[in-house]
Write an enzyme that holds these catalytic residues in place. Sequence first.
Site, PDB file in Angstrom:
ATOM      1  N   ARG A 236       0.896  -1.158   0.000  1.00 12.85           N
ATOM      2  CA  ARG A 236       0.000   0.000   0.000  1.00 12.85           C
ATOM      3  C   ARG A 236       0.934   1.206   0.000  1.00 12.85           C
ATOM      4  NH1 ARG A 236      -5.711  -0.894   1.848  1.00 12.85           N
ATOM      5  NH2 ARG A 236      -6.280  -2.591   0.461  1.00 12.85           N
ATOM      6  N   THR A 281     -13.168  -4.793  -4.257  1.00 14.53           N
ATOM      7  CA  THR A 281     -13.639  -3.412  -4.019  1.00 14.53           C
ATOM      8  C   THR A 281     -12.569  -2.377  -4.364  1.00 14.53           C
ATOM      9  OG1 THR A 281     -12.887  -3.412  -1.716  1.00 14.53           O
ATOM     10  CG2 THR A 281     -15.131  -4.159  -2.132  1.00 14.53           C
ATOM     11  N   GLU A 324     -10.849   2.064   8.627  1.00 19.33           N
ATOM     12  CA  GLU A 324     -12.049   1.245   8.487  1.00 19.33           C
ATOM     13  C   GLU A 324     -12.383   0.528   9.802  1.00 19.33           C
ATOM     14  OE1 GLU A 324     -11.821  -1.725   5.408  1.00 19.33           O
ATOM     15  OE2 GLU A 324     -13.855  -1.276   4.783  1.00 19.33           O
TER      16      GLU A 324
END
Length: 367
Positions: A236, A281, A324
């Site tokens: 990431r 997603t 999240e």
Amino acid sequence: DPTTKILGQIEAGLAANPDMIMSKHFDLSYYNSLSDSLKARLLACCKSGAENHDSGVGVYAMQPSDYDDLKPYFDKVIRDYHKIPGEVKHITNWDLSTVADRLPEGGKLDLTKLGLGTTSMRVRVGRNLASYPLPGAMTKEDRLNMEADMVKVFKELIEDPAYGGNYYSLTPGSPFEVSEKFYQYLVKAHIMFKDMAADTYLASAGIASDWPFGRGCYVSADKGFIVWVGEEDHLRIMCMKKATVLNDVFDRLKGACDTMERICGSFAHSKDYGYVTSCPTNLGTGMRASVHIKIPKLTAGGSDAKAKAVARPLGLSVRGMGGEHTPIGADGTVDISPSARLQIQEAEIICALYEGIKNLMEEEKKA
Ligand code: ADP
Ligand code: CIR
């Protein structure tokens, strides 16, 4: 027999949660038409939703080629989640001059023009190396080898005065290993990711396996450029800054991604779906562009329900202060980001964030 068991869990999942995307699109006649090896690959992708009936999506890719090799299944999943009625044909484009009509005069997405002061801004992309299985199918040895490959990449960055910085590893015994206390500090500072073993969806998918081996993060000297190793995606890659102009983090990330791709070799990519990510997603751009903003009226009483209801039709997602599945700030600060990832261009995402903040601030005033 494990095959019978998971097929049973998928069927039970459909009964328990008819909206779960994994089980909704699981077609037994397609499954039966596959070779034994593709059958096993499809079931491995569906394991998280099979074991967690409260999943919204319930499916993770295990190999970079899963989306293309199992396209008859994944195309339905992807089009349903991303609400794409026709054929998916993703295009990558970071060039802000192509969205000039959406930029304020001078081309700067300056939050002071929306009445905001210094704001915490972050843009990240998920990227995977084409040479390893995706995190859900990696062995412990794969995880350690990938981290070792990345340490070589980070050594180049650390020696480059434009980046500098350090690599911090969670791998027990690594020469870069940090203490538990320092890891917790990095999580609190929004630099490092949370303990993945606590996430049942990631655990079922195998993505959290062998925790904390092969996990770590690179942080540039000025702490504004960060690369996570071994979370939901191999990498990431992100830029963070407390300032007011969104272009700062966006432009820096574009340059840093080019550098990373040049050193790592090309990232896993699909002709139709763009950058490959573990979770469908995130497919396409793999990009989440967010800000921390205070909306006390829309979060009155400490609940994010109203903020989420207002944000949804504006194309925005609301998350908590630790990312999240974490609570919102006591002062009404939330994490806001455009929801779209696929069949949208990178340049459009950063415009959507600016326009989204403007719209949400107007709703906050009205509330
Ligand atoms: P991701 O964004 O990679 O999907 P999370 O939602 O879990 O994952 O967020 C990861 C970390 O990034 C968390 O610590 C979160 O608070 C932090 N973060 C996200 N957006 C911002 C922001 N705009 N400013 C500061 N930290 C942020
Ligand atoms: C679910 O289906 O609810 C979980 N597998 C999470 C899906 C959202 N994706 C994500 O966090 N990357």
